[in-house]
Design an enzyme around this catalytic site. Structure first.
Site, PDB file in Angstrom:
ATOM      1  N   LYS A 209       0.757  -1.345   0.546  1.00 17.45           N
ATOM      2  CA  LYS A 209      -0.395  -0.291   0.245  1.00 17.45           C
ATOM      3  C   LYS A 209       0.757   1.508  -0.016  1.00 17.45           C
ATOM      4  O   LYS A 209       0.587   2.550  -0.454  1.00 17.45           O
ATOM      5  CB  LYS A 209      -1.028  -0.164   1.445  1.00 17.45           C
ATOM      6  CG  LYS A 209      -1.946   1.401   1.402  1.00 17.45           C
ATOM      7  CD  LYS A 209      -2.716   1.358   2.393  1.00 17.45           C
ATOM      8  CE  LYS A 209      -3.367   0.094   2.328  1.00 17.45           C
ATOM      9  NZ  LYS A 209      -4.650   0.333   3.993  1.00 17.45           N
ATOM     10  N   GLU A 215      10.243  -5.433   4.030  1.00 21.48           N
ATOM     11  CA  GLU A 215      10.273  -6.885   2.675  1.00 21.48           C
ATOM     12  C   GLU A 215      10.042  -6.857   1.282  1.00 21.48           C
ATOM     13  O   GLU A 215      10.927  -7.515   0.384  1.00 21.48           O
ATOM     14  CB  GLU A 215       9.892  -7.777   3.833  1.00 21.48           C
ATOM     15  CG  GLU A 215       9.531  -8.282   4.834  1.00 21.48           C
ATOM     16  CD  GLU A 215       9.441  -7.569   6.077  1.00 21.48           C
ATOM     17  OE1 GLU A 215       9.256  -7.915   6.701  1.00 21.48           O
ATOM     18  OE2 GLU A 215       8.797  -6.624   5.552  1.00 21.48           O
ATOM     19  N   GLY A 270      -4.874  -5.206   6.001  1.00 18.54           N
ATOM     20  CA  GLY A 270      -4.258  -5.433   5.341  1.00 18.54           C
ATOM     21  C   GLY A 270      -4.870  -7.467   4.642  1.00 18.54           C
ATOM     22  O   GLY A 270      -4.777  -7.529   4.089  1.00 18.54           O
ATOM     23  N   ARG A 271      -5.325  -7.907   6.169  1.00 15.12           N
ATOM     24  CA  ARG A 271      -5.641  -9.513   6.521  1.00 15.12           C
ATOM     25  C   ARG A 271      -7.096  -9.133   5.787  1.00 15.12           C
ATOM     26  O   ARG A 271      -7.208 -10.557   5.671  1.00 15.12           O
ATOM     27  CB  ARG A 271      -5.319  -9.691   7.318  1.00 15.12           C
ATOM     28  CG  ARG A 271      -6.185  -9.029   8.764  1.00 15.12           C
ATOM     29  CD  ARG A 271      -5.245  -9.922  10.175  1.00 15.12           C
ATOM     30  NE  ARG A 271      -5.865  -8.488  11.581  1.00 15.12           N
ATOM     31  CZ  ARG A 271      -5.509  -7.708  11.678  1.00 15.12           C
ATOM     32  NH1 ARG A 271      -3.928  -6.983  10.888  1.00 15.12           N
ATOM     33  NH2 ARG A 271      -6.021  -6.726  12.611  1.00 15.12           N
ATOM     34  N   GLU A 356      -3.150 -12.262  14.286  1.00 17.76           N
ATOM     35  CA  GLU A 356      -3.187 -10.648  14.132  1.00 17.76           C
ATOM     36  C   GLU A 356      -4.456 -10.205  14.727  1.00 17.76           C
ATOM     37  O   GLU A 356      -4.251  -8.851  14.846  1.00 17.76           O
ATOM     38  CB  GLU A 356      -2.868 -10.596  12.856  1.00 17.76           C
ATOM     39  CG  GLU A 356      -1.939  -8.965  12.304  1.00 17.76           C
ATOM     40  CD  GLU A 356      -1.449  -8.927  11.563  1.00 17.76           C
ATOM     41  OE1 GLU A 356       0.122  -8.870  11.113  1.00 17.76           O
ATOM     42  OE2 GLU A 356      -1.890  -8.193  10.061  1.00 17.76           O
ATOM     43  N   HIS A 387      -1.617 -38.565  10.660  1.00 20.31           N
ATOM     44  CA  HIS A 387      -0.542 -39.282  10.698  1.00 20.31           C
ATOM     45  C   HIS A 387       0.482 -37.799  11.323  1.00 20.31           C
ATOM     46  O   HIS A 387       1.660 -38.457  11.225  1.00 20.31           O
ATOM     47  CB  HIS A 387      -0.517 -39.302   9.548  1.00 20.31           C
ATOM     48  CG  HIS A 387      -1.655 -40.259   8.347  1.00 20.31           C
ATOM     49  ND1 HIS A 387      -1.001 -41.969   8.759  1.00 20.31           N
ATOM     50  CD2 HIS A 387      -1.995 -40.421   7.558  1.00 20.31           C
ATOM     51  CE1 HIS A 387      -2.433 -43.124   8.466  1.00 20.31           C
ATOM     52  NE2 HIS A 387      -2.537 -42.414   7.747  1.00 20.31           N
ATOM     53  N   LYS A 512       9.630  -4.210  13.959  1.00 22.42           N
ATOM     54  CA  LYS A 512      10.526  -3.861  12.278  1.00 22.42           C
ATOM     55  C   LYS A 512      11.264  -2.256  12.928  1.00 22.42           C
ATOM     56  O   LYS A 512      12.235  -2.573  12.114  1.00 22.42           O
ATOM     57  CB  LYS A 512       9.103  -2.786  11.563  1.00 22.42           C
ATOM     58  CG  LYS A 512       8.098  -3.860  11.654  1.00 22.42           C
ATOM     59  CD  LYS A 512       7.183  -3.316  10.549  1.00 22.42           C
ATOM     60  CE  LYS A 512       6.316  -4.071   9.492  1.00 22.42           C
ATOM     61  NZ  LYS A 512       5.474  -3.687   9.280  1.00 22.42           N
TER      62      LYS A 512
END
Length: 548
Positions: A209, A215, A270-271, A356, A387, A512
Site C-alpha cells: 500500500k 521485505e 491488510g489481512r 493478528e 498421521h 520492525k
C-alpha cells in the site's frame, strides 16, 4: 459496552461461569443419549455452507447464555456500525469496510459522506481490463513476447490471501500461466521462485500500500535487478512490473507506469484485502468472471451475517462457541482441518486473520484484559494431519476444539476398487474423526475386545473433544468467498465480545523499528557502537564476525 473492563462482571458472563461449573464434566455421550435428535437440531446453514455444531459440549441453555453474552457485549450494534462505515478502528481512526469490496454495483456504502462502492467497481473494472489483456496474450513484454509467468511480491495480507486463494482455486486457473508468490525477505525465496522463469515472459506484481514495506521493497528491487540483468534497458520495467499501491510517487520512481497502479483504501486492512486489488494475481489466474463469483460468495455471507438471527447466524455461532472454550474451558488453540488438498494454505491464511486481529491484551478503552483473548490457530489438510498431530488431539492432555471442512463433491473424481472414489475415502475420514473425537472408546469397550488388561488403558479414548463440521457442495470461487467471510466475521464477533480492536496490529511494529536500527549495525565496516542488551550485542558481534 461503555466500560470494557467490566466484561467478566456482566450478568451473561456471570451466568456462564455458574453454568460452566455444572457443565464442565458433562460428556457428549450423555448429551447425545439424552437427545437422539441432537445432530438434526444443532446445525445451521447460510451462503451455501452447512454447519454441524452438535458435537460441542453445550446444551440449549449453554447456547442461550452464549448468545446473551453476544447481545450484552453489543455484537449486533458493533456489526451494524462496521457495515455502516463508522470508524470502529478507534486506534487508527478508520472505518472498517472490507465488506464494501464485495458490495454489488449500485449499492451504497458511505465513508465520510462519500459512497465508496463506485470507487471499488472502478478499480475492479481496471483490474479486469488488464487481466483480460494478459490472459489473452495481448499484453506484451519489452521484447514483444506475451506474458507466461506472474510473480506476486508482497508479505502478510498481500501474500497470504492471494497464495491461499490461488491454491484453493487452481482448478479454475488458466494453466498456461505460471504463478509464483514471493514474500520472505530471505533471498532464497525470490531466487528459487524465478530460477526457471524467462524474464522476457514474466510480469511482477509489487503489492505494498505504501510502497515502503521493507521485505516487499527489498524483493521488488532484487526482482528489478534480475529483470534488467537480462533485458538491459530501464524502459523494460514498465512492461514487466505493475503495482498494487497508493503511493504513485514511489511507484513512478521505481519505473512502473502509474497507469498500471491499482489502488485500495485505508479502510481495507491488510489481512482483509485479498478481495481488493491485492487479489490481482488471483484475477489473472481465474479470470474476472471467476473473481466476481468469489466476491459474490463473500457478499452472500456478509448478508447472512447482517440479517440472520443470532440463533441461526453461522459467524455468531462459531464465535460464541470459540469464546466458550477459550474463556471457560481454558482451551488455548483451535485446529483448522480442511479435507481438501486445494485448501492446503487455508490454515496459514487463518493464522494471520485470527491471530493478528485478536492477539490483543488491551481493551478498546485502554484497560488490560483480565481474560484470555485470541487463540492460537493452526492446522493442516486431512488426511495428512491424521498421521502427524491427531494423536495429541485424541489422547493428549490438551483440549483442542477443531473445525473440520469438507465437500460433497470433489473437483477431481478418481475411482478406487470397490465402487468408491478417493473422495469417499476422504470424507469417510471426516465423519469418522469427528465421531471418534466426540464419543471416544471406553475402557469397558476396549476390554470387551479381548485386549490385555495391562495394555487396555493405552487403547482408551476419552472422547468429549469438541468439533465443528463445515460442509459445502463443492469448492468453487463462490464457496471460497463465503468460507473466508465466515471466518472474517467469526473473528469480528469474538473481538466484539472481548472488546478489543480486531483491525489494528501495533504488535508487529516494535520488531520492525528495532530491525531498522540493527540493519546498519550488521556491516563489518566501521564496527558501529552497539547499545542493545548484552544478548543482542553478542549475537550481532557473532554475526559480524562470521559474515566477514
Amino acid at each position: 459496552m461503555s466500560n470494557p473492563a467490566a466484561l467478566t462482571h456482566l450478568p451473561a458472563w456471570q451466568a456462564l461461569t455458574a453454568h460452566f461449573s455444572a457443565m464442565q464434566h458433562t460428556h457428549l455421550r450423555d448429551l447425545f443419549a439424552a437427545d437422539p435428535r441432537r445432530g438434526e437440531r444443532l446445525n445451521a446453514e447460510g451462503a451455501g455452507l452447512y454447519l454441524d455444531y452438535s458435537k460441542h459440549r453445550v446444551t440449549d441453555e449453554t447456547l442461550g447464555l452464549l448468545l446473551n453474552l453476544a447481545r450484552e457485549t453489543g455484537v449486533e450494534a458493533k456489526r451494524d456500525a462496521m457495515l455502516a462505515g463508522e470508524k470502529i478502528n478507534v486506534t487508527e481512526g478508520r472505518a472498517v469496510l472490507h465488506t464494501a469490496l464485495r458490495a454489488p454495483r449500485g449499492a451504497a456504502v458511505m465513508v465520510d459522506g462519500r459512497n465508496v462502492v463506485p470507487d471499488v467497481h472502478e478499480v475492479l473494472a481496471r483490474m479486469a481490463t488488464f487481466a483480460d489483456s494478459v490472459r489473452a496474450g495481448q499484453w506484451l513484454g519489452f521484447t514483444g513476447k506475451p506474458i507466461r509467468n506472474i510473480v506476486n511480491i508482497g508479505i502478510g495480507g498481500s501474500d497470504l490471501g492471494p497464495v491461499m486463494a490461488y491454491e484453493a482455486l487452481k482448478h479454475y486457473a488458466q494453466r498456461n500461466l505460471t504463478l509464483r508468490f514471493v514474500s520472505n525477505v530471505d533471498g532464497t525465496d525470490l531466487a528459487e521462485k524465478v530460477r526457471d522463469l524467462n524474464p522476457e515472459e514474466t510480469l511482477v506484481i509489487v503489492s505494498s500500500k505504501t510502497f515502503t514495506t521493507q521485505e516487499t521493497m527489498a524483493n521488488a528491487g532484487s526482482a528489478r535487478a534480475w529483470l534488467l540483468a537480462a533485458l538491459g534497458d530501464e524502459a523494460a520495467v514498465a512492461r514487466h512490473f505493475v503495482a498494487v499501491s497508493t503511493n504513485a510517487d514511489a511507484v513512478g520512481k521505481f519505473g512502473i507506469d502509474t497507469a498500471n497502479m491499482f489502488g485500495f483504501w485505508d479502510w481495507v486492512g491488510g489481512r482483509y484485502s485479498m478481495d481488493s486489488a491485492i487479489g490481482l494475481s488471483l484475477m489473472l489466474a481465474i479470470g474476472p468472471d471467476g473473481f466476481r463469483e468469489l466476491l459474490a460468495g463473500f457478499h452472500e455471507m456478509d448478508e447472512h451475517f447482517r440479517t440472520a438471527p443470532l440463533e441461526a447466524n453461522l459467524p455468531v455461532l462459531m464465535g460464541v462457541l470459540g469464546v466458550w472454550y477459550n474463556n471457560f474451558f481454558g482451551s488455548e488453540t483451535v485446529a483448522i482441518l480442511p479435507y481438501d488438498q486445494y485448501l492446503s494454505h487455508f490454515s496459514a491464511y487463518l493464522q494471520q486473520l485470527d491471530m493478528e486481529s485478536n492477539g490483543k491484551h488491551v481493551t478498546l478503552g485502554g484497560s488490560v484484559t483480565d481474560y484470555q483473548t485470541g487463540p492460537v490457530i493452526w492446522g493442516q489438510p486431512g488426511t495428512n494431519g491424521q498421521h502427524a498431530f491427531y494423536q495429541l488431539i485424541h489422547q493428549g492432555t490438551k483440549l483442542i476444539p477443531c473445525d473440520f471442512i469438507g465437500f460433497a463433491r470433489t473437483l477431481n473424481p478418481m475411482p478406487v476398487p470397490g465402487g468408491l472414489t478417493h473422495h469417499d475415502l476422504l470424507m469417510a475420514n471426516v465423519f469418522a474423526q469427528t465421531e471418534a473425537l466426540a464419543f471416544g472408546k471406553t475402557l469397558d469397550a476396549v476390554l470387551a475386545e479381548g485386549i490385555d488388561p495391562a495394555l487396555a488403558p493405552h487403547r482408551v479414548f476419552d472422547g468429549n473433544r469438541p468439533t465443528s463440521t463445515l460442509l459445502a457442495d463443492q469448492l468453487t470461487p463462490r464457496i471460497l468467498g463465503a468460507l473466508i467471510a465466515l471466518y472474517e466475521h467469526k473473528v469480528f464477533v469474538q473481538g466484539a465480545i472481548w472488546d478489543i480492536n480486531p483491525f489494528d496490529q501495533w504488535g508487529v511494529e516494535l520488531g520492525k523499528v528495532l530491525a531498522g536500527k540493527i540493519v546498519p549495525e550488521l556491516g563489518s565496516e566501521g564496527e558501529p557502537q552497539l547499545a542493545h542488551d548484552s544478548s543482542t550485542n553478542a549475537l550481532i558481534r557473532w554475526y559480524r564476525e562470521k559474515r566477514a
